[in-house]
Motif scaffolding. Structure first.
Motif, PDB file in Angstrom:
ATOM      1  N   UNK A 150     -14.911  13.170   2.215  1.00  0.00           N
ATOM      2  CA  UNK A 150     -14.532  14.239   1.291  1.00  0.00           C
ATOM      3  C   UNK A 150     -14.553  15.581   2.018  1.00  0.00           C
ATOM      4  N   UNK A 151     -15.590  15.788   2.810  1.00  0.00           N
ATOM      5  CA  UNK A 151     -15.728  17.034   3.578  1.00  0.00           C
ATOM      6  C   UNK A 151     -14.536  17.255   4.505  1.00  0.00           C
ATOM      7  N   UNK A 152     -14.144  16.218   5.228  1.00  0.00           N
ATOM      8  CA  UNK A 152     -13.018  16.344   6.162  1.00  0.00           C
ATOM      9  C   UNK A 152     -11.720  16.692   5.444  1.00  0.00           C
ATOM     10  N   UNK A 153     -11.493  16.080   4.294  1.00  0.00           N
ATOM     11  CA  UNK A 153     -10.251  16.323   3.550  1.00  0.00           C
ATOM     12  C   UNK A 153     -10.229  17.730   2.959  1.00  0.00           C
ATOM     13  N   UNK A 154     -11.345  18.195   2.438  1.00  0.00           N
ATOM     14  CA  UNK A 154     -11.411  19.550   1.895  1.00  0.00           C
ATOM     15  C   UNK A 154     -11.119  20.577   2.985  1.00  0.00           C
ATOM     16  N   UNK A 155     -11.704  20.367   4.157  1.00  0.00           N
ATOM     17  CA  UNK A 155     -11.475  21.306   5.259  1.00  0.00           C
ATOM     18  C   UNK A 155     -10.014  21.285   5.694  1.00  0.00           C
ATOM     19  N   UNK A 156      -9.393  20.101   5.713  1.00  0.00           N
ATOM     20  CA  UNK A 156      -8.001  19.984   6.156  1.00  0.00           C
ATOM     21  C   UNK A 156      -7.044  20.680   5.198  1.00  0.00           C
ATOM     22  N   UNK A 157      -7.363  20.696   3.906  1.00  0.00           N
ATOM     23  CA  UNK A 157      -6.478  21.288   2.903  1.00  0.00           C
ATOM     24  C   UNK A 157      -6.769  22.763   2.646  1.00  0.00           C
TER      25      UNK A 157
ATOM     26  N   UNK B 178      -9.078  26.369  10.123  1.00  0.00           N
ATOM     27  CA  UNK B 178      -9.820  26.357  11.385  1.00  0.00           C
ATOM     28  C   UNK B 178     -11.266  26.783  11.179  1.00  0.00           C
ATOM     29  N   UNK B 179     -11.468  27.875  10.451  1.00  0.00           N
ATOM     30  CA  UNK B 179     -12.820  28.370  10.219  1.00  0.00           C
ATOM     31  C   UNK B 179     -13.625  27.396   9.363  1.00  0.00           C
ATOM     32  N   UNK B 180     -13.012  26.896   8.275  1.00  0.00           N
ATOM     33  CA  UNK B 180     -13.714  25.979   7.383  1.00  0.00           C
ATOM     34  C   UNK B 180     -14.065  24.688   8.116  1.00  0.00           C
ATOM     35  N   UNK B 181     -13.134  24.193   8.941  1.00  0.00           N
ATOM     36  CA  UNK B 181     -13.408  22.966   9.687  1.00  0.00           C
ATOM     37  C   UNK B 181     -14.579  23.163  10.637  1.00  0.00           C
ATOM     38  N   UNK B 182     -14.583  24.274  11.366  1.00  0.00           N
ATOM     39  CA  UNK B 182     -15.701  24.544  12.278  1.00  0.00           C
ATOM     40  C   UNK B 182     -17.012  24.660  11.517  1.00  0.00           C
ATOM     41  N   UNK B 183     -16.965  25.312  10.358  1.00  0.00           N
ATOM     42  CA  UNK B 183     -18.175  25.478   9.552  1.00  0.00           C
ATOM     43  C   UNK B 183     -18.663  24.148   8.995  1.00  0.00           C
TER      44      UNK B 183
ATOM     45  N   UNK C  36     -28.712  16.610  13.210  1.00  0.00           N
ATOM     46  CA  UNK C  36     -27.669  15.599  13.025  1.00  0.00           C
ATOM     47  C   UNK C  36     -26.866  15.755  11.766  1.00  0.00           C
ATOM     48  N   UNK C  37     -27.387  16.516  10.793  1.00  0.00           N
ATOM     49  CA  UNK C  37     -26.641  16.720   9.549  1.00  0.00           C
ATOM     50  C   UNK C  37     -25.551  17.767   9.756  1.00  0.00           C
ATOM     51  N   UNK C  38     -24.396  17.538   9.152  1.00  0.00           N
ATOM     52  CA  UNK C  38     -23.329  18.539   9.187  1.00  0.00           C
ATOM     53  C   UNK C  38     -23.495  19.481   7.997  1.00  0.00           C
ATOM     54  N   UNK C  39     -23.083  20.740   8.199  1.00  0.00           N
ATOM     55  CA  UNK C  39     -23.200  21.725   7.126  1.00  0.00           C
ATOM     56  C   UNK C  39     -22.374  21.305   5.912  1.00  0.00           C
ATOM     57  N   UNK C  40     -21.181  20.746   6.161  1.00  0.00           N
ATOM     58  CA  UNK C  40     -20.319  20.349   5.049  1.00  0.00           C
ATOM     59  C   UNK C  40     -20.951  19.291   4.178  1.00  0.00           C
ATOM     60  N   UNK C  41     -21.616  18.323   4.782  1.00  0.00           N
ATOM     61  CA  UNK C  41     -22.293  17.284   4.003  1.00  0.00           C
ATOM     62  C   UNK C  41     -23.411  17.868   3.150  1.00  0.00           C
ATOM     63  N   UNK C  42     -24.184  18.786   3.742  1.00  0.00           N
ATOM     64  CA  UNK C  42     -25.270  19.417   2.983  1.00  0.00           C
ATOM     65  C   UNK C  42     -24.711  20.293   1.867  1.00  0.00           C
ATOM     66  N   UNK C  43     -23.593  20.959   2.139  1.00  0.00           N
ATOM     67  CA  UNK C  43     -22.956  21.811   1.136  1.00  0.00           C
ATOM     68  C   UNK C  43     -22.527  20.979  -0.081  1.00  0.00           C
ATOM     69  N   UNK C  44     -21.836  19.851   0.172  1.00  0.00           N
ATOM     70  CA  UNK C  44     -21.380  19.005  -0.932  1.00  0.00           C
ATOM     71  C   UNK C  44     -22.548  18.347  -1.653  1.00  0.00           C
TER      72      UNK C  44
END
Length: 451
Positions: free
Chosen positions: A186-193, A198-203, A216-224
């Protein structure tokens, strides 16, 4: 004798004038929904003036008309009507346009500091993408986000239906420790759309290197995960995140059921867990999930039923694409579609999952899930990668997915060959090219639609 030199012209101003003229001319393009409101405001001004005159018994109207008539007669003596008429009309329209432009500029200055140009371009882009086809993509992993990155240039009516079977990495840890559904795909798709991709993907891809429990945790996973706790469930968390990130389209989980994949291998082993299937390194002969019939997300079914175009893949065959089809209602909705559907085949085989697979093997695996063909054609990379890239991938047990035409002919499967590959000459990495892939997919859709 005093020498007078000519002041050099400001070439930047000379160059900017035609550019500004072209930029302003964009306001005349249809579909912006701006000009009609300007005309409506003109009518409102006239009606308001007339209403004021009527409310005071028409007396000013009579004298005003007389005064205007006298002024016109005096003006006609000095300037012919064929000149004065258009001149007065032009001045009036210019004043109206100038007032509206200044009003719009004041609003733009607050909302968009970059100026009117960005506002106009956003309006044009929004209207163009809003008229794009309703596209539903089904898959997961990096392959789906790569596809979405290209599709968002053609339509904002995109729905990404994403698998919920991931149990590895950061997503797996959050799933086990907190009990949330895996947020990684879900995180990858949200960043792609997202607009600021570029900034959202890096974040979102940023992984913590220190901190007790954070490593090891990604910020996007913790955010969701945090959004899920705040909103109550993952579906509402995705909707809220989509609003915050201003994404083009929507991302939907195939199911909100806590799904675990299992696979039976040719050597008799039964592997449980999506991340364990690939690591087992065997030949997959059967695949399923626990529970066996997860309930599909209603919004995902609605999107498939209303779709103009459905795309399966690209992505890992058994761990990204097929898990979506293990949700019975999702597969049934695709089978009963009334729109074109295409499958994007991987360029290279995946070690531990599709070792030695040809294009026909991918097609058979998808056919076996539901029992019938769910797509109209399969899109395959036309040219093979370079020898250097092939050598690098061979070291990891990966080879190109061969187009076996005879077997595909027996399966009555339509094949589309095209250059959709992005090969990095420095790292010898092979991926689908987002823009090439989207262009070919939309070109095929337009061709099918015109038949």
């Amino acid at each position: 004798m005093r020498l007078v030199t000519k002041r050099p012209r400001d070439r930047s101003k000379l160059k900017s004038s035609p550019r500004q003229l072209r930029q302003w001319s964009k306001w005349l393009l249809p579909g912006l929904l701006v000009k009609r409101w300007m005309v409506l405001s003109m009518v409102g001004v006239l009606l308001a003036s007339l209403g004021i005159a009527i409310s005071i018994n028409l007396t000013p109207v009579f004298f005003t008309l007389q005064l205007v008539e006298q002024l016109i007669q005096q003006l006609a003596r000095f300037i012919p009507s064929y000149i004065s008429g258009p001149l007065v009309l032009g001045i009036g329209l210019w004043l109206l346009w100038w007032g509206q432009a200044r009003t719009l500029g004041s609003i733009t200055e607050v909302l968009l500091p970059d100026g009117d140009k960005e506002l106009l371009d956003r309006l044009l882009t929004h209207r163009r993408l809003g008229r794009g086809p309703k596209i539903v993509t089904v898959g997961g992993g990096t392959g789906l986000s790569t596809l979405l990155r290209g599709l968002k240039s053609y339509s904002s009516n995109i729905t990404a239906v994403v698998t919920m079977a991931d149990d590895g990495g950061s997503s797996g840890r959050l799933r086990r420790e907190i009990g949330v559904l895996p947020p990684g795909d879900i995180r990858n798709c949200l960043a792609a759309l997202a607009d600021e991709e570029k900034l959202i993907t890096e974040l979102f891809q940023y992984r913590f290197q220190a901190g007790d429990g954070l490593v090891g945790h990604s910020f996007g996973n913790l955010f969701l995960t945090a959004m899920s706790e705040v909103t109550g469930d993952l579906e509402r968390a995705i909707a809220a995140s989509s609003h915050v990130l201003a994404i083009r389209g929507q991302v939907l989980p195939a199911t909100l059921t806590d799904v675990t994949l299992w696979a039976e291998l040719a050597d008799g082993r039964r592997i449980i867990g999506e991340s364990q299937i690939t690591e087992a390194g065997g030949e997959i002969v059967d695949i399923g999930c626990i529970p066996p019939n997860p309930v599909a997300l209603p919004r995902a079914l609605e999107a498939i039923e209303a779709a103009d175009y459905i795309i399966l893949g690209p992505g890992s065959l058994f761990t990204s694409i097929i898990p979506n089809l293990l949700v019975p209602d999702i597969a049934t909705a695709i089978a009963h579609r009334t729109c074109p559907c295409i499958y994007v085949c991987n360029i290279m085989t995946q070690p531990g999952e599709t070792n030695g697979y040809t294009v026909s093997d991918h097609v058979r695996a998808l056919d076996d899930v539901y029992g019938i063909r769910l797509f109209d054609a399969v899109l395959v990379q036309k040219q093979p990668p370079s020898l250097a890239s092939l050598a690098r991938y061979a070291q990891h047990g990966s080879q190109p997915v061969i187009v076996d035409r005879d077997n595909l002919s027996e399966l009555k499967c339509r094949v589309i060959l095209a250059d959709i590959m992005d090969e990095n000459p420095q790292t010898q990495s092979i991926r689908h090219d987002s823009q090439k892939l989207a262009h070919i997919l939309l070109r095929w859709y337009s061709r099918i639609r015109s038949l």
